[in-house]
Design an enzyme around this catalytic site. Structure first.
Site, mmCIF file in Angstrom:
data_model
loop_
_atom_site.group_PDB
_atom_site.id
_atom_site.type_symbol
_atom_site.label_atom_id
_atom_site.label_comp_id
_atom_site.label_asym_id
_atom_site.label_seq_id
_atom_site.Cartn_x
_atom_site.Cartn_y
_atom_site.Cartn_z
ATOM 1 C CB SER A 175 -0.799 -0.012 1.287
ATOM 2 O OG SER A 175 -1.610 -0.977 1.224
ATOM 3 C CG HIS A 219 -2.142 -0.279 -4.272
ATOM 4 N ND1 HIS A 219 -2.353 0.908 -3.780
ATOM 5 C CD2 HIS A 219 -2.512 -1.125 -3.270
ATOM 6 C CE1 HIS A 219 -2.778 0.827 -2.943
ATOM 7 N NE2 HIS A 219 -3.243 -0.343 -2.440
ATOM 8 C CD GLU A 262 -1.987 3.897 -6.583
ATOM 9 O OE1 GLU A 262 -2.258 3.180 -5.535
ATOM 10 O OE2 GLU A 262 -1.775 5.118 -6.418
ATOM 11 C CG ASN A 297 -3.179 3.883 0.786
ATOM 12 O OD1 ASN A 297 -4.195 3.920 1.025
ATOM 13 N ND2 ASN A 297 -2.582 2.828 -0.044
#
Ligand SMILES: NC(=O)c1ccc[n+]([C@@H]2O[C@H](COP(=O)([O-])OP(=O)(O)OC[C@H]3O[C@@H](n4cnc5c(N)ncnc54)[C@H](O)[C@@H]3O)[C@@H](O)[C@H]2O)c1
Length: 295
Positions: free
Chosen positions: A118, A139, A151, A189
């Protein structure tokens, strides 16, 4: 590309294995914990049953998906002859560096090494291998079989060829890939975690309660789920780790985790996976707001 290894069979690993297996890839699902592997197969079976009952897949698809998954506790055996590894082990730098050092020895030179991290630097992970051009971030979002986004994170040395291969592969899985560069938290994130942290601060400072905060964000911003409930789903320990990476990576205290989040993780309240976070999940439903007691 036919053979894929997924390392880690927790929340994300079981979903990633499910998605590849359902799309006819042979999947080696690897974990150090037998129990985690057993639970992963139970979860995948339940999720496939739900897809069958909704008419999204047939019973034959379900059987084929389960047949495509083989479980391993031995990393070397699990990654033998695979074209791609997707690492989804715990969000811990030391664990990931050790896994990638081992993968460098145990995989074929052409095997692509992806991480579902992450927030941890893909460039740093790649630096412990002899093939940093073949290391990339992939991701996925939780729950993987449902969420469309992947991602795709280019490390400093990731080649164009490997990036294009992973972008195309993500489309084969029915996902929509977005290419981003390797800086702390990437895009998802870096934006999401400060919002979750601010929601926790809003609770910690007594501005409003758990349900009020989540209701404001659901009804006011059209978010499908409030930030505190989302944090419970992601895992409060995972949220804390990501905030620590952002804080250290940018050297900016605006990313420092709220003390309430730190207290909850230290108390073992990790959200859905531990049965209690901002809400209580032990009765199979999200029914009781508990976080106020940690103020
Ligand atoms: N939870 C989320 O919503 C989410 C979303 C996107 C990405 N991620 C990332 O995915 C990764 C996994 O997160 P998770 O939520 O599935 O964690 P989790 O705690 O549910 O599962 C982690 C699994 O890794 C296993 N593991 C630990 N060390 C290992 C090793 N050396 N070899 C093999 N297996 C090992 C553990 O036994 C466990 O089963 C993390 O990098 C996390 O940041 C999580």
């Amino acid at each position: 590309m036919n053979n894929v290894a997924v390392i880690g069979s927790g929340t994300m690993g079981n979903g990633i294995a499910h998605s590849f297996a359902q799309n006819k890839f042979k999947v080696s699902l690897i974990d150090i914990s037998d129990e985690s592997l057993r639970n992963a197969i139970i979860t995948i079976t339940k999720n496939l049953d739900r897809q069958v009952s909704k008419g999204m897949i047939t019973l034959e698809d379900k059987e084929m998906t389960l047949k495509n998954i083989t479980c391993f506790t031995d990393l070397e055996k699990g990654v033998k002859n695979v074209d791609l590894v997707v690492e989804a082990a715990s969000e811990n730098l030391a664990i990931k560096l050790k896994i990638f050092q081992d993968l460098d020895r145990f995989t074929m030179p052409e095997t692509i090494l992806a991480s579902n991290t992450s927030s941890i630097s893909i460039t740093k992970i790649a630096s412990v291998t002899q093939k940093p051009d073949k290391v990339i971030g992939m991701h996925f979002m939780n729950p993987v079989p449902v969420m469309k986004l992947v991602e795709v994170i280019r490390g400093y040395a990731t080649s164009d060829e490997i990036t294009n291969t992973i972008m195309d592969l993500s489309k084969t899985l029915g996902k929509i890939p977005v290419e981003v560069n390797d800086y702390p938290g990437f895009v998802a994130n870096r934006i999401l975690m400060p919002m979750i942290n601010e929601a926790i601060y809003t609770l910690y400072e007594g501005v409003a309660g758990v349900e009020e905060i989540d209701t404001v964000m659901k009804l006011g911003m059209a978010h499908p789920m409030g930030p505190l409930q989302l944090a419970d789903f992601i895992g409060l320990d995972v949220c804390l780790s990501i905030l620590q990476v952002l804080n250290e990576g940018f050297g900016n205290p605006k990313y420092a985790a709220c003390p309430l989040l730190v207290n909850m993780v230290n108390a073992g309240n990790k959200g859905v996976k531990s049965g209690e976070g901002f809400y209580n999940y032990t009765h199979g439903t999200k029914d009781l707001v508990v976080a106020e007691k940690f103020r």
